[in-house]
Design an enzyme around this catalytic site. Structure first.
Site, PDB file in Angstrom:
ATOM      1  N   LYS A 125       0.844  -1.204   0.000  1.00 47.56           N
ATOM      2  CA  LYS A 125       0.000   0.000   0.000  1.00 47.56           C
ATOM      3  C   LYS A 125       0.875   1.248   0.000  1.00 47.56           C
ATOM      4  O   LYS A 125       2.064   1.180   0.325  1.00 47.56           O
ATOM      5  CB  LYS A 125      -0.905  -0.022   1.238  1.00 47.56           C
ATOM      6  CG  LYS A 125      -0.134  -0.090   2.550  1.00 47.56           C
ATOM      7  CD  LYS A 125      -1.034  -0.491   3.704  1.00 47.56           C
ATOM      8  CE  LYS A 125      -0.257  -0.438   5.006  1.00 47.56           C
ATOM      9  NZ  LYS A 125      -0.918  -1.139   6.093  1.00 47.56           N
TER      10      LYS A 125
ATOM     11  N   TYR B 243      14.636  32.043   4.305  1.00 46.61           N
ATOM     12  CA  TYR B 243      13.425  32.759   4.716  1.00 46.61           C
ATOM     13  C   TYR B 243      13.470  33.104   6.204  1.00 46.61           C
ATOM     14  O   TYR B 243      13.929  32.301   7.018  1.00 46.61           O
ATOM     15  CB  TYR B 243      12.195  31.880   4.489  1.00 46.61           C
ATOM     16  CG  TYR B 243      11.796  31.752   3.040  1.00 46.61           C
ATOM     17  CD1 TYR B 243      11.412  32.880   2.301  1.00 46.61           C
ATOM     18  CD2 TYR B 243      11.782  30.509   2.425  1.00 46.61           C
ATOM     19  CE1 TYR B 243      11.032  32.743   0.970  1.00 46.61           C
ATOM     20  CE2 TYR B 243      11.399  30.372   1.099  1.00 46.61           C
ATOM     21  CZ  TYR B 243      11.032  31.498   0.372  1.00 46.61           C
ATOM     22  OH  TYR B 243      10.650  31.377  -0.924  1.00 46.61           O
TER      23      TYR B 243
END
Ligand SMILES: *Cc1c(COP(=O)(O)O)cnc(C)c1O
Length: 814
Positions: free
Chosen positions: A483, A709
């Site tokens: 999965k 940033y």
């Protein structure tokens, strides 16, 4: 190879069952995928702790194989073929190889040691190939199985052999010695640690030296520890960079990106240049130099050839190509044996019906070109290759041997014509000798993405699968959970590998995951854990098997199934034994039983439940309660419905901690991808995924300047900063910023500074010697996914499955 069948029978003392129709054996095979001239193949059904070759026999009979060497005859194939029955099939293979080897009298180099075997072998092959027809082990075929197969590749035209031998424990080397029968020995770097399989380093050295019990000379780097174990009667040819009391003394100095070796023998003194600077390459190159000296090569020839040594690429890589194609990149070698291996890999991994082979001239087969290209053509036909693109003067002149072939005199001609060719929706194997520079072709065909890749080691996946299998009873079935795109590692490629290993089931979370596997040609049954009602039609259409966890879901599925007129459609019943997520509880059973009794539309293929704390032994009692409730509820279903379905409850840590509850099947997940909750067990697993990038740019900032940033990193001194093109959009958590996480550059830790950006992050490399373009490891052997999960306060599952789809996956096999 041609051996008479009678000869084989008497060599291995086999009991013959069935009527022999063919006199000779042309090919020996142990692998159901690779077959040529099927009628003259003898298939060896090898049996390992987690593997049984007998299960392939039926499939092989259908493909035309007539003769099998077996330990037992499976029920379903009795009377359908000729069987040579022996006690131990591997020993039989080794015996035949040893006999076959003894038919040839030419120099054979045997190489063993802890490191460098394959590189020394490949380099010696390159250095000696102008003068000899060499047979060598393909890739790293150096095991108890690989060595006999390598030796069986010898033919009448060969006049030189180079084989490597690898062992993992005692009493293995004498078997390999008997098969290789080396006349010249090379002991490569032994390494200071002793491996798991040996009591101490002495035992390891002693065992390795058994390869050389009958050589006329042994070449090695002189060292007191090793000397102590070498029998006095063995003739030695030694070298050293430190000790002067040796046959060849070597001094080293480096200039630019090369190393100059000063060579001093008893009779001569000269210098050679090699294009490497790292210690391992230098040592491997010296071992090769020693062979050339031993054979009396002139120093001019030695200089000429050794400066051309090249990095050896031993891996087959699987990459995404242009127009939805898959590339298998094997652009560094071209010989008949490794072509076979590459074609196996192609067969194993093919995702598309259409297969193209781009092949250069093949060197040193030992055969005449006529014979060689006939065999190549046969191999290509039996592998059902649709299109051949031959590159090289020789292969061009044999164009008529191939169906549907185009040929070019050289790589540049091909590149000039590239725009006139079409590639797409196919698997392309690119296989060429180094001189053809097929890496140029690979880069033309490769899908263009950024430089960050997640490399997946397919060998490690096989290893981990076998590790968990070895903890189970042989008859216990295995479902593997793929999965979430194989826990982030890749869906189709891993499923294909699992199919080859004959696991019993795959498990996915949602129907669309299962559909894409089926569409890609996966034939294994697939259970869908979370089937939504809206996906039931698609599930039926694609022959997926739903997990049913509620009366509502059962009713909905029965309704659709009935409309379609289905009978006995496989479903899986999920019981809730304490996880409290999905599943029928005890109170629902009477209704469930009543519903199932009155229908023939579905068949309960399995009954399952899921453990909530199998990884945490402090909740041992809770887990045992879950298991006993599972026993009770599943038995009730079995009894009331008079059925005998597969029962399963264990996930990875369940296998480790509660093996008694393995029932009929287990569901392996994270363990396959190399991660265990148990530190001790972790040591036995191999790392599967390595997330890599490169340094885009380096700059130096001064005290007081900031990075990124929000100016969240402020330099308090002169600081060297590297920018790496991977960010949170690739799945790197922002919480790793500001010094929490680190990456590895040239084996050193580089802390992440400032905030992680969407597509980039910055690291401090003040103390690291590195350049723009250098490789960066984000996770793999170090740091591990487990370590990163710890830093983030999460679990490895989340780190792995977060790596976004825009990160290119490259699969490789050693
Ligand atoms: C994911 C999953 C597994 C596998 O769990 P691991 O801990 O990764 O081994 C098994 N069973 C079910 C129902 C799952 O959802």
């Amino acid at each position: 190879m041609t051996i008479s069948l009678q000869n084989i029978i008497s060599l291995v003392n086999a009991q013959v069952i069935g009527k022999i129709t063919n006199e000779v054996i042309e090919t020996i095979s142990i692998d159901s995928r690779s077959l040529q001239n099927d009628g003259e193949t003898l298939f060896f059904a090898l049996v390992g702790p987690n593997h049984d070759g007998h299960i392939y026999i039926e499939e092989l009979i259908n493909k035309g194989v007539k003769t099998f060497l077996v330990h037992y005859i499976p029920e379903n194939v009795k009377d359908k073929a000729v069987f040579l029955q022996v006690e131990n099939t591997l020993e039989a293979l080794q015996k035949i190889a040893a006999y076959y080897r003894s038919l040839f009298q030419f120099p054979v180099i045997g190489i063993t040691g802890s490191n460098g075997k394959t590189i020394i072998k490949e380099w010696l092959n390159f250095l000696l190939s102008p003068d000899y027809n060499i047979i060598r082990s393909p890739k790293s075929y150096n095991s108890q199985v690989g060595v006999p197969l390598s030796v069986l590749g010898i033919n009448e035209k060969h006049n030189f052999g180079i084989f490597e031998a690898g062992i993992s424990t005692v009493n293995e080397m004498q078997k390999l010695q008997a098969i290789i029968q080396p006349t010249i020995g090379i002991l490569s770097n032994i390494g200071s640690a002793h491996d798991e399989g040996f009591a101490n380093i002495g035992e390891k050295i002693k065992e390795k030296l058994k390869l050389f019990s009958d050589v006329s000379v042994l070449i090695y780097n002189k060292n007191k520890t090793i000397d102590a174990f070498i029998k006095p009667e063995i003739k030695k040819f030694t070298w050293s960079c430190k000790e002067v009391n040796v046959d060849v003394f070597i001094s080293k100095k480096s200039i630019l990106d090369k190393t100059i070796l000063g060579v001093k023998t008893t009779t001569a003194k000269f210098e050679i240049k090699i294009p490497f600077q790292d210690d391992a390459s230098i040592e491997n190159a010296i071992q090769c130099l020693m062979v050339l000296l031993y054979f009396g090569y002139d120093y001019i020839v030695i200089q000429d050839r050794m400066q051309l040594l090249y990095p050896v690429e031993m891996r087959l890589k699987l990459k995404n190509g242009m127009n939805n194609s898959t590339l298998i990149d094997d652009s560094y070698s071209s010989d008949f044996q490794s072509l076979k291996i590459a074609l196996d890999f192609l067969e194993n991994q093919k995702q598309f019906k259409k297969k193209t082979l781009i092949l250069s001239d093949i060197f040193q087969s030992g055969l005449s070109n006529e014979e060689l290209y006939s065999s190549v053509s046969q191999l290509i036909i039996s592998n059902k290759i649709n299109r051949i693109i031959g590159i090289g003067e020789t292969i061009s002149s044999f164009k008529n041997k191939f169906l549907n072939a185009v040929t070019y005199k050289n790589t540049d001609e091909f590149i000039k014509d590239f725009d006139n060719l079409t590639f797409g929706n196919e698997t392309i194997l690119i296989k060429g000798a180094r001189t053809f520079e097929f890496e140029k072709i690979v880069s033309l065909l490769e899908e263009k993405t950024h430089e960050t890749v997640l490399e997946i080691n397919l060998n490690a996946i096989s290893h981990n699968l076998n590790f968990f299998k070895s903890k189970l009873k042989p008859e216990t079935k295995m479902m593997v959970m793929v999965k979430a795109f194989g826990y982030g590692n890749g869906g189709f490629e891993i499923a294909k590998l699992l199919e080859h290993h004959k696991v019993d089931y795959l498990g996915v979370a949602f129907a669309d995951e299962g559909i894409s596997l089926k569409n890609a040609g996966i034939k294994l049954p697939i259970m869908v854990l979370n089937p939504e009602t809206t996906s039931f039609s698609a599930i039926i259409q694609h022959q997926l098997e739903p997990e049913i966890y509620s009366i509502k879901g059962l009713n909905a599925f029965l309704q659709i199934a009935k409309q379609r007129g289905l009978k006995n459609f496989p479903i899986h019943i999920k019981l809730d034994t304490g996880m409290h997520r999905l599943g029928f509880q005890e109170a629902n059973l009477p209704e469930l039983i009543a519903k199932l009794k009155e229908t023939k539309v579905v068949e309960v293929k399995s009954i399952l439940s899921h453990l909530a704390t199998s990884d945490d032994l402090t909740h041992n009692e809770f887990t045992l309660l879950q298991i006993s409730l599972f026993e009770k509820l599943s038995s009730t279903l079995q009894k009331e419905l008079k059925i005998n379905p597969i029962r399963h409850i264990l996930n990875t840590s369940g296998i480790s901690n509660y093996p008694l509850a393995q029932y009929d099947m287990v569901r392996l997940g994270i363990g396959l991808y190399g991660i265990s909750n148990d530190e001790e067990e972790q040591k036995y697993l191999e790392n599967v995924g390595t997330l890599k990038s490169v340094i885009s740019q380096i700059r130096t900032i001064q005290k007081g300047e900031s990075v990124g940033y929000g100016r969240r990193f402020m330099a308090d001194k002169t600081t060297k900063i590297a920018t790496i093109p991977i960010g949170y959009a690739d799945g790197i958590s922002r919480h790793l910023g500001n010094g929490v996480g680190y990456v590895m550059i040239n084996h050193q830790k580089a802390p992440i500074v400032g905030s992680v950006c969407m597509d980039m992050l910055m690291v401090d490399i003040t103390h690291i010697d590195c350049k723009e373009g250098n490789e960066v490891i984000i996770f793999g052997e170090n740091p591990t996914v487990i370590a990163i999960a710890k830093l983030l306060g999460t679990i490895p599952y989340e780190v792995l499955t977060s790596i976004s789809q825009r990160v290119k996956r490259v699969f490789y096999r050693e």
